[in-house]
Scaffold this motif. Structure first.
Motif, PDB file in Angstrom:
ATOM      1  N   THR A  58      20.616  30.110 -39.933  1.00 58.69           N
ATOM      2  CA  THR A  58      19.759  29.013 -40.366  1.00 58.69           C
ATOM      3  C   THR A  58      18.316  29.348 -39.977  1.00 58.69           C
ATOM      4  N   PRO A  59      17.347  28.684 -40.581  1.00 56.95           N
ATOM      5  CA  PRO A  59      15.958  28.922 -40.173  1.00 56.95           C
ATOM      6  C   PRO A  59      15.739  28.677 -38.677  1.00 56.95           C
ATOM      7  N   GLN A  60      16.392  27.680 -38.119  1.00 49.33           N
ATOM      8  CA  GLN A  60      16.235  27.386 -36.695  1.00 49.33           C
ATOM      9  C   GLN A  60      16.832  28.507 -35.832  1.00 49.33           C
ATOM     10  N   GLU A  61      17.981  29.019 -36.233  1.00 51.63           N
ATOM     11  CA  GLU A  61      18.601  30.123 -35.491  1.00 51.63           C
ATOM     12  C   GLU A  61      17.734  31.375 -35.554  1.00 51.63           C
ATOM     13  N   ARG A  62      17.165  31.640 -36.719  1.00 53.06           N
ATOM     14  CA  ARG A  62      16.292  32.816 -36.864  1.00 53.06           C
ATOM     15  C   ARG A  62      15.072  32.696 -35.960  1.00 53.06           C
TER      16      ARG A  62
END
Length: 160
Positions: A72-76
């Protein structure tokens, strides 16, 4: 001036050097990178695979592609990319476009250019530009003096 990694970071950076050595043993360029989640879990790792003629097969670029497809964008944004050498402009841009977080490298692009010049190797087709000049705001730590000699040796052998 350099960066002093933690013991855990040093494990990831040592793996990058191992991957770079694997690349050299496979008659490729000695670069290796590891993507690590905020939790500390290794998610993806790769080495250079440009020997087949596709000069875009850098491990940092492959990490960006993998991250875009699997995180996800947050994980990245919370992840860290550890790498044996500072990203080239292509890899820096890929890193920025997919929104990856921090980068920790062993040898800077400037150090590699200086080494290649010292060894009489002609410059590459793309200028060495610091990551922050491509991706403003990304946290970048390096070089890591404790592993510079190992990476320098791999590149010296690759240029021989």
């Amino acid at each position: 001036m350099g960066y002093e990694p933690s013991a855990e970071e040093l494990l990831h950076l040592n793996r990058c050097v191992e991957l770079a050595a694997e690349g050299l043993e496979a008659a490729d360029e000695p670069f290796g990178s590891v993507l690590v989640a905020a939790s500390g879990k290794v998610l993806f790792e790769d080495r250079n695979r440009v020997a087949g003629g596709d000069q875009t097969r850098h491990p940092e670029f492959e990490i960006a592609r993998w991250a875009a497809a699997n995180m996800t964008p947050q994980e990245r944004a919370a992840a860290t990319v550890y790498t044996s050498g500072e990203h080239c402009p292509m890899c820096s841009a890929a890193h920025g476009w997919v929104g990856l977080g921090r980068i920790v490298y062993v040898m800077s692009a400037r150090q590699l250019v200086d080494l290649r010049t010292e060894l009489g190797v002609p410059p590459g087709p793309v200028n060495a530009i610091p990551i922050q000049d491509i991706v403003p705001g990304v946290r970048v730590d390096g070089p890591v003096a404790a592993l510079e000699a190992a990476v320098r040796d791999l590149h010296t052998r690759a240029c021989a």
